[in-house]
Design a protein around this motif. Structure first.
Motif, PDB file in Angstrom:
ATOM      1  N   PHE A 170     -17.625  10.729 -22.794  1.00  0.00           N
ATOM      2  CA  PHE A 170     -18.922  10.516 -22.150  1.00  0.00           C
ATOM      3  C   PHE A 170     -20.047  10.658 -23.182  1.00  0.00           C
ATOM      4  CE2 PHE A 170     -16.171  11.448 -18.693  1.00  0.00           C
ATOM      5  CZ  PHE A 170     -16.750  10.966 -17.524  1.00  0.00           C
ATOM      6  N   ARG A 171     -21.100   9.865 -23.006  1.00  0.00           N
ATOM      7  CA  ARG A 171     -22.273   9.981 -23.879  1.00  0.00           C
ATOM      8  C   ARG A 171     -23.483  10.425 -23.062  1.00  0.00           C
ATOM      9  NH1 ARG A 171     -25.958   5.976 -23.003  1.00  0.00           N
ATOM     10  NH2 ARG A 171     -25.211   4.037 -22.041  1.00  0.00           N
ATOM     11  N   LYS A 172     -24.280  11.281 -23.654  1.00  0.00           N
ATOM     12  CA  LYS A 172     -25.508  11.759 -23.019  1.00  0.00           C
ATOM     13  C   LYS A 172     -26.558  10.650 -23.023  1.00  0.00           C
ATOM     14  CE  LYS A 172     -29.219  15.142 -23.791  1.00  0.00           C
ATOM     15  NZ  LYS A 172     -29.661  16.282 -24.626  1.00  0.00           N
ATOM     16  N   PHE A 173     -27.292  10.513 -21.914  1.00  0.00           N
ATOM     17  CA  PHE A 173     -28.337   9.489 -21.911  1.00  0.00           C
ATOM     18  C   PHE A 173     -29.680   9.966 -21.390  1.00  0.00           C
ATOM     19  CE2 PHE A 173     -26.681   9.069 -17.630  1.00  0.00           C
ATOM     20  CZ  PHE A 173     -27.787   8.737 -16.869  1.00  0.00           C
ATOM     21  N   LYS A 174     -29.741  11.083 -20.662  1.00  0.00           N
ATOM     22  CA  LYS A 174     -31.054  11.543 -20.214  1.00  0.00           C
ATOM     23  C   LYS A 174     -30.971  12.973 -19.689  1.00  0.00           C
ATOM     24  CE  LYS A 174     -33.086  10.210 -16.475  1.00  0.00           C
ATOM     25  NZ  LYS A 174     -33.684   9.376 -15.391  1.00  0.00           N
ATOM     26  N   ALA A 175     -32.133  13.610 -19.566  1.00  0.00           N
ATOM     27  CA  ALA A 175     -32.261  14.918 -18.938  1.00  0.00           C
ATOM     28  C   ALA A 175     -33.444  14.867 -17.990  1.00  0.00           C
ATOM     29  CB  ALA A 175     -32.458  16.000 -19.993  1.00  0.00           C
ATOM     30  N   TRP A 176     -33.353  15.590 -16.887  1.00  0.00           N
ATOM     31  CA  TRP A 176     -34.442  15.624 -15.912  1.00  0.00           C
ATOM     32  C   TRP A 176     -34.427  16.965 -15.184  1.00  0.00           C
ATOM     33  CZ3 TRP A 176     -29.791  13.440 -15.339  1.00  0.00           C
ATOM     34  CH2 TRP A 176     -29.081  13.648 -14.156  1.00  0.00           C
ATOM     35  N   THR A 177     -35.537  17.267 -14.506  1.00  0.00           N
ATOM     36  CA  THR A 177     -35.701  18.561 -13.866  1.00  0.00           C
ATOM     37  C   THR A 177     -35.694  18.412 -12.351  1.00  0.00           C
ATOM     38  OG1 THR A 177     -36.989  19.385 -15.734  1.00  0.00           O
ATOM     39  CG2 THR A 177     -37.202  20.585 -13.669  1.00  0.00           C
ATOM     40  N   VAL A 178     -34.987  19.327 -11.673  1.00  0.00           N
ATOM     41  CA  VAL A 178     -34.949  19.373 -10.215  1.00  0.00           C
ATOM     42  C   VAL A 178     -35.279  20.790  -9.765  1.00  0.00           C
ATOM     43  CG1 VAL A 178     -33.238  17.527 -10.056  1.00  0.00           C
ATOM     44  CG2 VAL A 178     -32.472  19.909 -10.170  1.00  0.00           C
ATOM     45  N   LYS A 179     -35.556  20.949  -8.480  1.00  0.00           N
ATOM     46  CA  LYS A 179     -35.812  22.259  -7.906  1.00  0.00           C
ATOM     47  C   LYS A 179     -34.512  22.858  -7.383  1.00  0.00           C
ATOM     48  CE  LYS A 179     -40.260  22.164  -8.582  1.00  0.00           C
ATOM     49  NZ  LYS A 179     -40.890  23.086  -9.556  1.00  0.00           N
ATOM     50  N   SER A 180     -34.260  24.104  -7.713  1.00  0.00           N
ATOM     51  CA  SER A 180     -33.027  24.772  -7.321  1.00  0.00           C
ATOM     52  C   SER A 180     -32.979  25.018  -5.819  1.00  0.00           C
ATOM     53  CB  SER A 180     -32.914  26.108  -8.058  1.00  0.00           C
ATOM     54  OG  SER A 180     -31.785  26.840  -7.608  1.00  0.00           O
ATOM     55  N   ARG A 181     -31.760  24.910  -5.254  1.00  0.00           N
ATOM     56  CA  ARG A 181     -31.490  25.294  -3.860  1.00  0.00           C
ATOM     57  C   ARG A 181     -30.638  26.551  -3.794  1.00  0.00           C
ATOM     58  NH1 ARG A 181     -28.294  21.568  -1.029  1.00  0.00           N
ATOM     59  NH2 ARG A 181     -27.512  20.622  -2.938  1.00  0.00           N
ATOM     60  N   ARG A 182     -30.359  27.170  -4.950  1.00  0.00           N
ATOM     61  CA  ARG A 182     -29.481  28.327  -4.992  1.00  0.00           C
ATOM     62  C   ARG A 182     -30.166  29.560  -4.410  1.00  0.00           C
ATOM     63  NH1 ARG A 182     -27.757  27.079 -11.218  1.00  0.00           N
ATOM     64  NH2 ARG A 182     -26.316  25.362 -10.781  1.00  0.00           N
ATOM     65  N   ALA A 183     -29.368  30.362  -3.714  1.00  0.00           N
ATOM     66  CA  ALA A 183     -29.891  31.583  -3.114  1.00  0.00           C
ATOM     67  C   ALA A 183     -30.515  32.466  -4.179  1.00  0.00           C
ATOM     68  CB  ALA A 183     -28.773  32.335  -2.398  1.00  0.00           C
ATOM     69  N   GLY A 184     -31.749  32.882  -3.944  1.00  0.00           N
ATOM     70  CA  GLY A 184     -32.458  33.724  -4.890  1.00  0.00           C
ATOM     71  C   GLY A 184     -33.161  32.959  -5.985  1.00  0.00           C
ATOM     72  N   GLN A 185     -32.902  31.654  -6.074  1.00  0.00           N
ATOM     73  CA  GLN A 185     -33.542  30.834  -7.108  1.00  0.00           C
ATOM     74  C   GLN A 185     -34.236  29.620  -6.503  1.00  0.00           C
ATOM     75  OE1 GLN A 185     -30.597  29.710 -10.039  1.00  0.00           O
ATOM     76  NE2 GLN A 185     -29.922  31.801 -10.372  1.00  0.00           N
ATOM     77  N   GLU A 186     -34.465  29.655  -5.178  1.00  0.00           N
ATOM     78  CA  GLU A 186     -35.040  28.499  -4.502  1.00  0.00           C
ATOM     79  C   GLU A 186     -36.366  28.096  -5.135  1.00  0.00           C
ATOM     80  OE1 GLU A 186     -34.040  31.232  -3.034  1.00  0.00           O
ATOM     81  OE2 GLU A 186     -32.730  30.811  -1.323  1.00  0.00           O
ATOM     82  N   THR A 208     -32.841  22.099 -15.278  1.00  0.00           N
ATOM     83  CA  THR A 208     -32.731  20.867 -16.052  1.00  0.00           C
ATOM     84  C   THR A 208     -31.295  20.378 -16.041  1.00  0.00           C
ATOM     85  OG1 THR A 208     -34.558  21.490 -17.505  1.00  0.00           O
ATOM     86  CG2 THR A 208     -33.067  19.782 -18.308  1.00  0.00           C
ATOM     87  N   LEU A 209     -31.120  19.140 -15.627  1.00  0.00           N
ATOM     88  CA  LEU A 209     -29.811  18.507 -15.583  1.00  0.00           C
ATOM     89  C   LEU A 209     -29.713  17.452 -16.676  1.00  0.00           C
ATOM     90  CD1 LEU A 209     -29.487  17.986 -11.714  1.00  0.00           C
ATOM     91  CD2 LEU A 209     -28.633  19.899 -13.090  1.00  0.00           C
ATOM     92  N   VAL A 210     -28.503  17.242 -17.162  1.00  0.00           N
ATOM     93  CA  VAL A 210     -28.264  16.267 -18.224  1.00  0.00           C
ATOM     94  C   VAL A 210     -27.241  15.254 -17.716  1.00  0.00           C
ATOM     95  CG1 VAL A 210     -27.537  15.913 -20.605  1.00  0.00           C
ATOM     96  CG2 VAL A 210     -28.717  18.033 -19.960  1.00  0.00           C
ATOM     97  N   GLY A 211     -27.568  13.968 -17.859  1.00  0.00           N
ATOM     98  CA  GLY A 211     -26.681  12.904 -17.411  1.00  0.00           C
ATOM     99  C   GLY A 211     -25.852  12.328 -18.540  1.00  0.00           C
ATOM    100  N   PHE A 212     -24.569  12.076 -18.243  1.00  0.00           N
ATOM    101  CA  PHE A 212     -23.630  11.480 -19.194  1.00  0.00           C
ATOM    102  C   PHE A 212     -22.963  10.281 -18.516  1.00  0.00           C
ATOM    103  CE2 PHE A 212     -24.021  15.889 -20.344  1.00  0.00           C
ATOM    104  CZ  PHE A 212     -23.921  15.944 -21.730  1.00  0.00           C
ATOM    105  N   VAL A 213     -22.566   9.290 -19.297  1.00  0.00           N
ATOM    106  CA  VAL A 213     -21.837   8.149 -18.751  1.00  0.00           C
ATOM    107  C   VAL A 213     -20.628   7.818 -19.618  1.00  0.00           C
ATOM    108  CG1 VAL A 213     -23.677   7.048 -17.424  1.00  0.00           C
ATOM    109  CG2 VAL A 213     -23.460   6.583 -19.876  1.00  0.00           C
ATOM    110  N   ASN A 214     -19.622   7.241 -18.971  1.00  0.00           N
ATOM    111  CA  ASN A 214     -18.389   6.810 -19.616  1.00  0.00           C
ATOM    112  C   ASN A 214     -18.141   5.377 -19.174  1.00  0.00           C
ATOM    113  OD1 ASN A 214     -15.335   6.296 -19.470  1.00  0.00           O
ATOM    114  ND2 ASN A 214     -15.379   8.192 -20.647  1.00  0.00           N
ATOM    115  N   VAL A 215     -17.820   4.504 -20.133  1.00  0.00           N
ATOM    116  CA  VAL A 215     -17.592   3.090 -19.810  1.00  0.00           C
ATOM    117  C   VAL A 215     -16.141   2.682 -20.053  1.00  0.00           C
ATOM    118  CG1 VAL A 215     -19.972   2.379 -20.115  1.00  0.00           C
ATOM    119  CG2 VAL A 215     -18.447   2.399 -22.088  1.00  0.00           C
ATOM    120  N   GLY A 216     -15.265   3.677 -20.133  1.00  0.00           N
ATOM    121  CA  GLY A 216     -13.854   3.354 -20.257  1.00  0.00           C
ATOM    122  C   GLY A 216     -13.423   2.976 -21.645  1.00  0.00           C
TER     123      GLY A 216
END
Length: 229
Positions: A195-211, A216-224
């Motif tokens: 897999f190769r990294k292609f982007k990072a982005w930020t989301v709001k947590s839904r985890r208990a105590g961290q709502e 920051t999440l990092v996206g990867f893709v694989n093309v076989g």
């Protein structure tokens, strides 16, 4: 398929595994040097509950908590059993030496927030650091690309594409993975599995105590393509 076209996504022509997926009864186990990767069954409920009640494992999930009881684990197992197997492709990860179920992984739904099918995995904490995750993911990716294909029209994150393409153009199919920034173990696993990294982005947590906290999440893709060493 997404019900609308978010601004960050573009519509493309591509391929996807033929839907519905082959039923569990038609899926042959995958065998690697140390693992047997096979369809889940109802008998796996106790082992799955043991996995999903390990805080170290569940802290990395969207809700960030262990299952409250066995019925919650059953609800998580049900999508991988008939008739849910028509829409999911998530096998169990077992030790070849003992048959013990130590985890599971695969594609839970046909599309993700990136538009492409998303692969993930969970492994019991006692078996971290032994290379099982990479061994699983490499075998699973080979199997995924061997599934029968059909033409598809999907909305995908434009940043995932290798070249600039216009709306409606044909592109190579991709398999994606999403890893939380800082999770170096999973980052190494997906990179070793091609897999190769292609982007990072930020989301709001839904985890208990961290709502509401930023994650920051990092996206990867694989093309076989050929797996990396």
């Amino acid at each position: 398929m997404p019900s609308e076209n978010p601004a960050s996504k573009i519509k493309v022509q591509t391929t996807l595994p033929r839907h519905p997926f082959p039923p569990n009864t038609a899926r042959s186990p995958l065998k690697t040097e140390r693992l047997i990767i096979r369809p889940l069954t109802q008998d796996d409920l106790p082992a799955l509950h043991a996995l999903r009640t390990q805080p170290e494992v569940m802290v990395c999930t969207a809700l960030g908590r262990i299952d409250a009881d066995i019925s919650e684990t059953q609800a998580k197992l049900d999508p991988f059993l008939p008739p849910g197997d028509a829409d999911t492709y998530n096998p169990g990860i077992c030790l070849a030496s003992t048959g013990e179920l130590i985890g599971l992984g695969g594609v839970f739904r046909p599309t993700s927030e990136l538009g492409w099918p998303e692969v993930g995995y969970m492994i019991r904490k006692e078996h971290w650091g032994k290379g099982y995750a990479t061994e699983f993911l490499r075998a699973y990716v080979r199997d995924w690309w061997g599934l029968p294909r059909e033409k598809a029209e999907v909305f995908v994150d434009g940043d995932s594409l290798e070249d600039d393409v216009g709306k409606g153009e044909s592109v190579r199919e991709m398999l994606c993975a999403i890893v939380e920034e800082g999770n170096m173990g999973s980052t190494r696993v997906v990179e070793k599995s091609g897999f190769r990294k292609f982007k990072a982005w930020t989301v709001k947590s839904r985890r208990a105590g961290q709502e509401g906290e930023d994650i920051t999440l990092v996206g990867f893709v694989n093309v076989g393509l050929e797996e990396s060493a």
